[in-house]
Design a protein around this motif. Structure first.
Motif, PDB file in Angstrom:
ATOM      1  N   ARG A  61       0.832  -1.206   0.000  1.00  0.00           N
ATOM      2  CA  ARG A  61       0.000   0.000   0.000  1.00  0.00           C
ATOM      3  C   ARG A  61       0.865   1.253   0.000  1.00  0.00           C
ATOM      4  O   ARG A  61       0.592   2.208  -0.727  1.00  0.00           O
ATOM      5  N   LEU A  62       1.910   1.256   0.796  1.00  0.00           N
ATOM      6  CA  LEU A  62       2.780   2.420   0.884  1.00  0.00           C
ATOM      7  C   LEU A  62       3.600   2.629  -0.383  1.00  0.00           C
ATOM      8  O   LEU A  62       3.960   3.755  -0.720  1.00  0.00           O
ATOM      9  N   SER A  63       3.902   1.569  -1.100  1.00  0.00           N
ATOM     10  CA  SER A  63       4.691   1.707  -2.320  1.00  0.00           C
ATOM     11  C   SER A  63       3.861   2.197  -3.511  1.00  0.00           C
ATOM     12  O   SER A  63       4.428   2.560  -4.536  1.00  0.00           O
ATOM     13  N   LEU A  64       2.550   2.256  -3.357  1.00  0.00           N
ATOM     14  CA  LEU A  64       1.705   2.733  -4.457  1.00  0.00           C
ATOM     15  C   LEU A  64       1.891   4.213  -4.767  1.00  0.00           C
ATOM     16  O   LEU A  64       1.540   4.660  -5.846  1.00  0.00           O
ATOM     17  N   VAL A  65       2.418   4.994  -3.846  1.00  0.00           N
ATOM     18  CA  VAL A  65       2.562   6.428  -4.054  1.00  0.00           C
ATOM     19  C   VAL A  65       3.944   6.816  -4.580  1.00  0.00           C
ATOM     20  O   VAL A  65       4.243   7.991  -4.690  1.00  0.00           O
ATOM     21  N   ILE A  66       4.765   5.870  -4.900  1.00  0.00           N
ATOM     22  CA  ILE A  66       6.113   6.160  -5.390  1.00  0.00           C
ATOM     23  C   ILE A  66       6.026   6.360  -6.907  1.00  0.00           C
ATOM     24  O   ILE A  66       6.195   5.440  -7.687  1.00  0.00           O
ATOM     25  N   TYR A  67       5.760   7.618  -7.305  1.00  0.00           N
ATOM     26  CA  TYR A  67       5.461   7.890  -8.703  1.00  0.00           C
ATOM     27  C   TYR A  67       6.619   7.623  -9.667  1.00  0.00           C
ATOM     28  O   TYR A  67       6.349   7.249 -10.824  1.00  0.00           O
ATOM     29  N   PRO A  68       7.902   7.758  -9.303  1.00  0.00           N
ATOM     30  CA  PRO A  68       8.942   7.411 -10.287  1.00  0.00           C
ATOM     31  C   PRO A  68       8.893   5.943 -10.716  1.00  0.00           C
ATOM     32  O   PRO A  68       9.310   5.608 -11.824  1.00  0.00           O
ATOM     33  N   LEU A  69       8.351   5.087  -9.854  1.00  0.00           N
ATOM     34  CA  LEU A  69       8.204   3.685 -10.253  1.00  0.00           C
ATOM     35  C   LEU A  69       7.164   3.538 -11.358  1.00  0.00           C
ATOM     36  O   LEU A  69       7.296   2.692 -12.248  1.00  0.00           O
ATOM     37  N   TYR A  70       6.126   4.385 -11.325  1.00  0.00           N
ATOM     38  CA  TYR A  70       5.125   4.363 -12.391  1.00  0.00           C
ATOM     39  C   TYR A  70       5.714   4.834 -13.710  1.00  0.00           C
ATOM     40  O   TYR A  70       5.387   4.304 -14.772  1.00  0.00           O
ATOM     41  N   VAL A  71       6.581   5.834 -13.651  1.00  0.00           N
ATOM     42  CA  VAL A  71       7.234   6.319 -14.870  1.00  0.00           C
ATOM     43  C   VAL A  71       8.105   5.216 -15.462  1.00  0.00           C
ATOM     44  O   VAL A  71       8.072   4.960 -16.675  1.00  0.00           O
ATOM     45  N   ALA A  72       8.859   4.530 -14.617  1.00  0.00           N
ATOM     46  CA  ALA A  72       9.696   3.425 -15.091  1.00  0.00           C
ATOM     47  C   ALA A  72       8.843   2.291 -15.655  1.00  0.00           C
ATOM     48  O   ALA A  72       9.172   1.702 -16.686  1.00  0.00           O
ATOM     49  N   ALA A  73       7.718   1.999 -14.989  1.00  0.00           N
ATOM     50  CA  ALA A  73       6.828   0.941 -15.487  1.00  0.00           C
ATOM     51  C   ALA A  73       6.210   1.329 -16.828  1.00  0.00           C
ATOM     52  O   ALA A  73       6.083   0.486 -17.728  1.00  0.00           O
ATOM     53  N   ALA A  74       5.831   2.596 -16.980  1.00  0.00           N
ATOM     54  CA  ALA A  74       5.238   3.045 -18.243  1.00  0.00           C
ATOM     55  C   ALA A  74       6.227   2.924 -19.390  1.00  0.00           C
ATOM     56  O   ALA A  74       5.856   2.523 -20.500  1.00  0.00           O
ATOM     57  N   GLN A  75       7.485   3.241 -19.135  1.00  0.00           N
ATOM     58  CA  GLN A  75       8.499   3.096 -20.179  1.00  0.00           C
ATOM     59  C   GLN A  75       8.709   1.631 -20.543  1.00  0.00           C
ATOM     60  O   GLN A  75       8.927   1.293 -21.705  1.00  0.00           O
ATOM     61  N   TRP A  76       8.626   0.769 -19.554  1.00  0.00           N
ATOM     62  CA  TRP A  76       8.813  -0.659 -19.780  1.00  0.00           C
ATOM     63  C   TRP A  76       7.615  -1.264 -20.513  1.00  0.00           C
ATOM     64  O   TRP A  76       7.760  -2.161 -21.344  1.00  0.00           O
ATOM     65  N   LEU A  77       6.402  -0.770 -20.214  1.00  0.00           N
ATOM     66  CA  LEU A  77       5.183  -1.349 -20.782  1.00  0.00           C
ATOM     67  C   LEU A  77       4.891  -0.872 -22.205  1.00  0.00           C
ATOM     68  O   LEU A  77       3.881  -1.253 -22.785  1.00  0.00           O
ATOM     69  N   ARG A  78       5.761  -0.075 -22.777  1.00  0.00           N
ATOM     70  CA  ARG A  78       5.587   0.312 -24.180  1.00  0.00           C
ATOM     71  C   ARG A  78       5.774  -0.892 -25.102  1.00  0.00           C
ATOM     72  O   ARG A  78       5.231  -0.925 -26.207  1.00  0.00           O
ATOM     73  N   ASN A  79       6.527  -1.877 -24.650  1.00  0.00           N
ATOM     74  CA  ASN A  79       6.718  -3.106 -25.408  1.00  0.00           C
ATOM     75  C   ASN A  79       5.433  -3.924 -25.330  1.00  0.00           C
ATOM     76  O   ASN A  79       4.916  -4.197 -24.243  1.00  0.00           O
ATOM     77  N   ALA A  80       4.883  -4.323 -26.489  1.00  0.00           N
ATOM     78  CA  ALA A  80       3.595  -5.028 -26.536  1.00  0.00           C
ATOM     79  C   ALA A  80       3.643  -6.369 -25.804  1.00  0.00           C
ATOM     80  O   ALA A  80       2.673  -6.758 -25.141  1.00  0.00           O
ATOM     81  N   LYS A  81       4.743  -7.076 -25.878  1.00  0.00           N
ATOM     82  CA  LYS A  81       4.863  -8.374 -25.218  1.00  0.00           C
ATOM     83  C   LYS A  81       4.865  -8.212 -23.697  1.00  0.00           C
ATOM     84  O   LYS A  81       4.189  -8.951 -22.979  1.00  0.00           O
ATOM     85  N   VAL A  82       5.602  -7.232 -23.202  1.00  0.00           N
ATOM     86  CA  VAL A  82       5.642  -6.963 -21.766  1.00  0.00           C
ATOM     87  C   VAL A  82       4.270  -6.508 -21.285  1.00  0.00           C
ATOM     88  O   VAL A  82       3.807  -6.900 -20.212  1.00  0.00           O
ATOM     89  N   PHE A  83       3.592  -5.700 -22.085  1.00  0.00           N
ATOM     90  CA  PHE A  83       2.257  -5.235 -21.734  1.00  0.00           C
ATOM     91  C   PHE A  83       1.283  -6.404 -21.618  1.00  0.00           C
ATOM     92  O   PHE A  83       0.485  -6.470 -20.674  1.00  0.00           O
ATOM     93  N   ALA A  84       1.336  -7.353 -22.569  1.00  0.00           N
ATOM     94  CA  ALA A  84       0.441  -8.516 -22.531  1.00  0.00           C
ATOM     95  C   ALA A  84       0.702  -9.365 -21.290  1.00  0.00           C
ATOM     96  O   ALA A  84      -0.242  -9.823 -20.633  1.00  0.00           O
ATOM     97  N   ILE A  85       1.967  -9.542 -20.933  1.00  0.00           N
ATOM     98  CA  ILE A  85       2.301 -10.302 -19.728  1.00  0.00           C
ATOM     99  C   ILE A  85       1.769  -9.589 -18.491  1.00  0.00           C
ATOM    100  O   ILE A  85       1.213 -10.215 -17.579  1.00  0.00           O
TER     101      ILE A  85
END
Length: 108
Positions: A61-85
């Motif tokens: 719950r506490l890690s949900l507010v760490i916004y730089p992790l969302y930025v890193a995840a968004a960059q990673w999820l641009r790949n269609a295969k990673v997004f599907a997984i």
């Protein structure tokens, strides 16, 4: 006393195992943040991740507010295969947590 209160780092049940998975994902995203984002944001994300681990039962719950992790995840999820997984894993987690909720287990 800390072990009895659920503060230990060894999984003792499904929710502790879930916390370990969330921690692993957050660490991977923090490493990615150090490579792709500004040093200040990556340092803040790392510090907040360490602080959130001090409250083990609430770590996810506490890690949900760490916004730089969302930025890193968004960059990673641009790949269609990673997004599907990620969609498949999210759907499986939704099923597991919904089943726990339906059986009156605490899921938050």
């Amino acid at each position: 006393a800390a072990q009895a209160a659920g503060m230990g780092f060894l999984p003792r049940g499904p929710m502790d195992f879930f916390q370990l998975i969330v921690l692993a994902v957050c660490v991977i995203l923090a490493v990615r943040a150090w490579r792709s984002e500004s040093r200040a944001e990556a340092a803040w994300a790392t510090l907040m991740l360490v602080v959130s681990c001090t409250r083990w039962p609430s770590m996810s719950r506490l890690s949900l507010v760490i916004y730089p992790l969302y930025v890193a995840a968004a960059q990673w999820l641009r790949n269609a295969k990673v997004f599907a997984i990620a969609v498949i894993v999210s759907a499986l987690m939704l099923l597991a947590l919904t089943a726990r909720f339906a059986l009156w287990y605490w899921v938050a």
